[in-house]
Write a protein that holds these residues in place. Structure first.
Motif, PDB file in Angstrom:
ATOM      1  N   ARG A 198     -19.954 -14.321 -16.592  1.00 21.82           N
ATOM      2  CA  ARG A 198     -20.585 -14.337 -15.266  1.00 21.82           C
ATOM      3  C   ARG A 198     -21.611 -15.462 -15.120  1.00 21.82           C
ATOM      4  O   ARG A 198     -22.753 -15.251 -14.666  1.00 21.82           O
ATOM      5  CB  ARG A 198     -21.252 -12.993 -14.935  1.00 21.82           C
ATOM      6  N   SER A 199     -21.203 -16.676 -15.475  1.00 24.71           N
ATOM      7  CA  SER A 199     -22.099 -17.828 -15.316  1.00 24.71           C
ATOM      8  C   SER A 199     -22.490 -18.008 -13.859  1.00 24.71           C
ATOM      9  O   SER A 199     -21.695 -17.765 -12.944  1.00 24.71           O
ATOM     10  CB  SER A 199     -21.414 -19.104 -15.814  1.00 24.71           C
ATOM     11  N   THR A 200     -23.717 -18.467 -13.644  1.00 23.04           N
ATOM     12  CA  THR A 200     -24.202 -18.737 -12.295  1.00 23.04           C
ATOM     13  C   THR A 200     -24.248 -20.236 -11.997  1.00 23.04           C
ATOM     14  O   THR A 200     -24.617 -20.635 -10.886  1.00 23.04           O
ATOM     15  CB  THR A 200     -25.597 -18.124 -12.086  1.00 23.04           C
ATOM     16  N   ASP A 201     -23.909 -21.066 -12.967  1.00 23.45           N
ATOM     17  CA  ASP A 201     -23.795 -22.502 -12.718  1.00 23.45           C
ATOM     18  C   ASP A 201     -22.305 -22.829 -12.529  1.00 23.45           C
ATOM     19  O   ASP A 201     -21.511 -21.954 -12.203  1.00 23.45           O
ATOM     20  CB  ASP A 201     -24.438 -23.310 -13.847  1.00 23.45           C
ATOM     21  N   ASN A 202     -21.889 -24.075 -12.743  1.00 26.93           N
ATOM     22  CA  ASN A 202     -20.496 -24.440 -12.502  1.00 26.93           C
ATOM     23  C   ASN A 202     -19.646 -24.421 -13.776  1.00 26.93           C
ATOM     24  O   ASN A 202     -18.616 -25.098 -13.857  1.00 26.93           O
ATOM     25  CB  ASN A 202     -20.409 -25.810 -11.823  1.00 26.93           C
ATOM     26  N   THR A 203     -20.067 -23.639 -14.780  1.00 30.67           N
ATOM     27  CA  THR A 203     -19.293 -23.528 -16.015  1.00 30.67           C
ATOM     28  C   THR A 203     -17.858 -23.101 -15.735  1.00 30.67           C
ATOM     29  O   THR A 203     -16.899 -23.690 -16.263  1.00 30.67           O
ATOM     30  CB  THR A 203     -19.955 -22.520 -16.980  1.00 30.67           C
ATOM     31  N   LEU A 204     -17.677 -22.069 -14.947  1.00 34.21           N
ATOM     32  CA  LEU A 204     -16.334 -21.534 -14.701  1.00 34.21           C
ATOM     33  C   LEU A 204     -15.445 -22.568 -14.023  1.00 34.21           C
ATOM     34  O   LEU A 204     -14.260 -22.701 -14.371  1.00 34.21           O
ATOM     35  CB  LEU A 204     -16.428 -20.264 -13.864  1.00 34.21           C
ATOM     36  N   ALA A 205     -15.975 -23.308 -13.080  1.00 29.54           N
ATOM     37  CA  ALA A 205     -15.182 -24.334 -12.402  1.00 29.54           C
ATOM     38  C   ALA A 205     -14.717 -25.402 -13.385  1.00 29.54           C
ATOM     39  O   ALA A 205     -13.571 -25.876 -13.314  1.00 29.54           O
ATOM     40  CB  ALA A 205     -16.000 -24.963 -11.276  1.00 29.54           C
ATOM     41  N   ILE A 206     -15.581 -25.788 -14.305  1.00 24.11           N
ATOM     42  CA  ILE A 206     -15.209 -26.771 -15.331  1.00 24.11           C
ATOM     43  C   ILE A 206     -14.093 -26.215 -16.203  1.00 24.11           C
ATOM     44  O   ILE A 206     -13.090 -26.895 -16.487  1.00 24.11           O
ATOM     45  CB  ILE A 206     -16.433 -27.144 -16.184  1.00 24.11           C
ATOM     46  N   LEU A 207     -14.237 -24.961 -16.614  1.00 20.16           N
ATOM     47  CA  LEU A 207     -13.242 -24.342 -17.481  1.00 20.16           C
ATOM     48  C   LEU A 207     -11.899 -24.216 -16.782  1.00 20.16           C
ATOM     49  O   LEU A 207     -10.835 -24.438 -17.391  1.00 20.16           O
ATOM     50  CB  LEU A 207     -13.730 -22.971 -17.935  1.00 20.16           C
ATOM     51  N   GLU A 208     -11.905 -23.858 -15.527  1.00 18.98           N
ATOM     52  CA  GLU A 208     -10.653 -23.710 -14.793  1.00 18.98           C
ATOM     53  C   GLU A 208      -9.936 -25.047 -14.654  1.00 18.98           C
ATOM     54  O   GLU A 208      -8.695 -25.099 -14.626  1.00 18.98           O
ATOM     55  CB  GLU A 208     -10.932 -23.082 -13.431  1.00 18.98           C
ATOM     56  N   ARG A 209     -10.700 -26.125 -14.588  1.00 14.49           N
ATOM     57  CA  ARG A 209     -10.085 -27.453 -14.565  1.00 14.49           C
ATOM     58  C   ARG A 209      -9.345 -27.728 -15.870  1.00 14.49           C
ATOM     59  O   ARG A 209      -8.222 -28.252 -15.864  1.00 14.49           O
ATOM     60  CB  ARG A 209     -11.163 -28.513 -14.298  1.00 14.49           C
ATOM     61  N   TYR A 210      -9.949 -27.348 -16.998  1.00 15.85           N
ATOM     62  CA  TYR A 210      -9.272 -27.515 -18.291  1.00 15.85           C
ATOM     63  C   TYR A 210      -8.022 -26.645 -18.366  1.00 15.85           C
ATOM     64  O   TYR A 210      -6.981 -27.071 -18.888  1.00 15.85           O
ATOM     65  CB  TYR A 210     -10.218 -27.165 -19.440  1.00 15.85           C
ATOM     66  N   ALA A 211      -8.111 -25.431 -17.849  1.00 14.97           N
ATOM     67  CA  ALA A 211      -6.953 -24.520 -17.899  1.00 14.97           C
ATOM     68  C   ALA A 211      -5.787 -25.068 -17.076  1.00 14.97           C
ATOM     69  O   ALA A 211      -4.616 -24.884 -17.449  1.00 14.97           O
ATOM     70  CB  ALA A 211      -7.361 -23.142 -17.405  1.00 14.97           C
ATOM     71  N   ARG A 212      -6.075 -25.717 -15.965  1.00 18.92           N
ATOM     72  CA  ARG A 212      -5.011 -26.307 -15.157  1.00 18.92           C
ATOM     73  C   ARG A 212      -4.351 -27.489 -15.862  1.00 18.92           C
ATOM     74  O   ARG A 212      -3.161 -27.740 -15.719  1.00 18.92           O
ATOM     75  CB  ARG A 212      -5.558 -26.754 -13.799  1.00 18.92           C
ATOM     76  N   GLN A 213      -5.138 -28.191 -16.669  1.00 18.55           N
ATOM     77  CA  GLN A 213      -4.644 -29.409 -17.320  1.00 18.55           C
ATOM     78  C   GLN A 213      -3.952 -29.127 -18.640  1.00 18.55           C
ATOM     79  O   GLN A 213      -3.001 -29.841 -19.018  1.00 18.55           O
ATOM     80  CB  GLN A 213      -5.810 -30.379 -17.534  1.00 18.55           C
ATOM     81  N   TYR A 214      -4.380 -28.084 -19.354  1.00 21.04           N
ATOM     82  CA  TYR A 214      -3.848 -27.804 -20.692  1.00 21.04           C
ATOM     83  C   TYR A 214      -3.289 -26.385 -20.736  1.00 21.04           C
ATOM     84  O   TYR A 214      -4.043 -25.416 -20.594  1.00 21.04           O
ATOM     85  CB  TYR A 214      -4.945 -27.971 -21.750  1.00 21.04           C
ATOM     86  N   PRO A 215      -2.002 -26.241 -20.962  1.00 22.53           N
ATOM     87  CA  PRO A 215      -1.386 -24.902 -20.914  1.00 22.53           C
ATOM     88  C   PRO A 215      -1.837 -23.953 -22.013  1.00 22.53           C
ATOM     89  O   PRO A 215      -1.663 -22.738 -21.876  1.00 22.53           O
ATOM     90  CB  PRO A 215       0.116 -25.204 -21.027  1.00 22.53           C
ATOM     91  N   HIS A 216      -2.407 -24.484 -23.106  1.00 28.74           N
ATOM     92  CA  HIS A 216      -2.852 -23.582 -24.177  1.00 28.74           C
ATOM     93  C   HIS A 216      -4.306 -23.155 -24.010  1.00 28.74           C
ATOM     94  O   HIS A 216      -4.863 -22.466 -24.869  1.00 28.74           O
ATOM     95  CB  HIS A 216      -2.649 -24.225 -25.555  1.00 28.74           C
ATOM     96  N   VAL A 217      -4.923 -23.520 -22.892  1.00 33.46           N
ATOM     97  CA  VAL A 217      -6.283 -23.071 -22.569  1.00 33.46           C
ATOM     98  C   VAL A 217      -6.177 -21.919 -21.572  1.00 33.46           C
ATOM     99  O   VAL A 217      -5.571 -22.055 -20.508  1.00 33.46           O
ATOM    100  CB  VAL A 217      -7.131 -24.213 -21.977  1.00 33.46           C
ATOM    101  N   HIS A 218      -6.773 -20.787 -21.931  1.00 33.80           N
ATOM    102  CA  HIS A 218      -6.730 -19.596 -21.085  1.00 33.80           C
ATOM    103  C   HIS A 218      -8.159 -19.156 -20.777  1.00 33.80           C
ATOM    104  O   HIS A 218      -8.946 -18.910 -21.702  1.00 33.80           O
ATOM    105  CB  HIS A 218      -5.966 -18.474 -21.774  1.00 33.80           C
TER     106      HIS A 218
END
Length: 303
Positions: free
Chosen positions: A47-67
């Motif tokens: 439950r991050s309140t900064d943009n951590t989740l948005a950064i992570l979701e970008r990695y998940a879209r780019q790399y299929p082994h990132v969940h």
């Protein structure tokens, strides 16, 4: 998946994040760059309140082994790592903090050396905010092979970011109690075999004052936490570790109060078990002798 990757056991890298936007990209880049050919990266955001989740979701879209997963409520870092284990599919588990940087060969080198050991750990470079080296973890602690749960009675040098362990043992250790996950998993693993040590640093362990392990609490709270850990270790020792269970129980009793009998018994226990209780201390035999004497006057707080 390539044939090379399919021939290697899957290693699940579990990342626990919370408001880690400042450093998470450099860490994720280092996890993506691992030379070991068969990994999945399980990131659980608390439950991050900064943009951590948005950064992570970008990695998940780019790399299929990132969940990437987001908790419905804030769990705290211990339960966050536990959840990551439950979401993992690998035969082996590796843990990652959000603000470190791994060398590319870390996973490959540890997997090449783990053999039949239930866990392997390694050294780390302790660095500052700018990744400038200060010293190695092994300069501060006597890191070595560990095969007895008593070594974790009042100390820990098996860092979560530096280890790989069998998934079946991590699963058996659930639920994680209210103590650092690496301390609990180190203790629990010695009930199932030897923790192997590989004397090479594979992680730049960033120390910046906001690390979870850098937080300070009052003396009473630290003593209470130590008592809880001793009680938990005592209760988890199986019959094969009856001797160790007895030491945990007797040591716990000495933490009830400062008194002549408790102080003497605490010192006696340290002298009788210093091979284990002082195994992680970088001290010569004479200084270890003096440390045992000091335990007459002081309760050792678990870091």
């Amino acid at each position: 998946m390539s044939s090379q990757a399919a021939a290697q056991p899957l290693v699940s890298i579990v990342v626990a994040t919370y408001n880690g936007a400042k450093y998470i990209e450099s860490q994720m880049d280092s996890l993506i760059a691992q030379t070991y050919p068969n990994t999945e990266i399980i990131v659980v955001d608390d439950r991050s309140t900064d943009n951590t989740l948005a950064i992570l979701e970008r990695y998940a879209r780019q790399y299929p082994h990132v969940h990437v997963y987001e908790n419905e409520v804030n769990l705290g870092y211990i339960k966050n790592f536990e959840k990551g284990v439950t979401l993992s599919k690998g035969s082996y588990i590796s843990f990652s903090d959000q603000d470190d940087v791994w060398v590319p060969e870390k996973t490959a080198e540890l997997m090449a050396a783990i053999g039949d050991y239930p866990m392997i750990t390694s050294d780390s470079e302790i660095v500052n905010d700018q990744l400038e080296k200060r010293w190695n973890h092994s300069d501060l602690k006597e890191i070595q092979d560990f095969n007895n749960p008593l070594v974790f009675a009042t100390d820990n040098c098996v860092a979560g970011h530096a280890l790989i362990m069998k998934k079946e043992i991590a699963d058996a250790a659930i639920p994680f109690p209210d103590m650092p996950h690496d301390l609990w998993l180190g203790f629990f693993t010695t009930l199932h075999g030897t923790i192997k040590y590989l004397d090479r640093p594979f992680v730049k362990w960033r120390q910046h004052g906001n690390n979870v392990t850098s937080k300070h609490t009052g003396t009473k709270k630290r003593i209470d936490a130590t008592k809880f850990r001793l009680m938990t270790f005592r209760d988890c020792c199986p019959p094969a570790f009856a001797k160790e269970k007895k030491v945990f129980a007797e040591l716990l009793e000495t933490y009830e109060s400062y008194s002549l009998i408790h102080n003497f018994n605490r010192m006696r226990l340290y002298f009788g078990n210093k091979k284990y209780l002082l195994a992680m201390k970088k001290r010569n035999p004479f200084r270890k002798f003096l440390y045992c004497i000091k335990m007459f006057f002081q309760m050792r707080e678990h870091p």
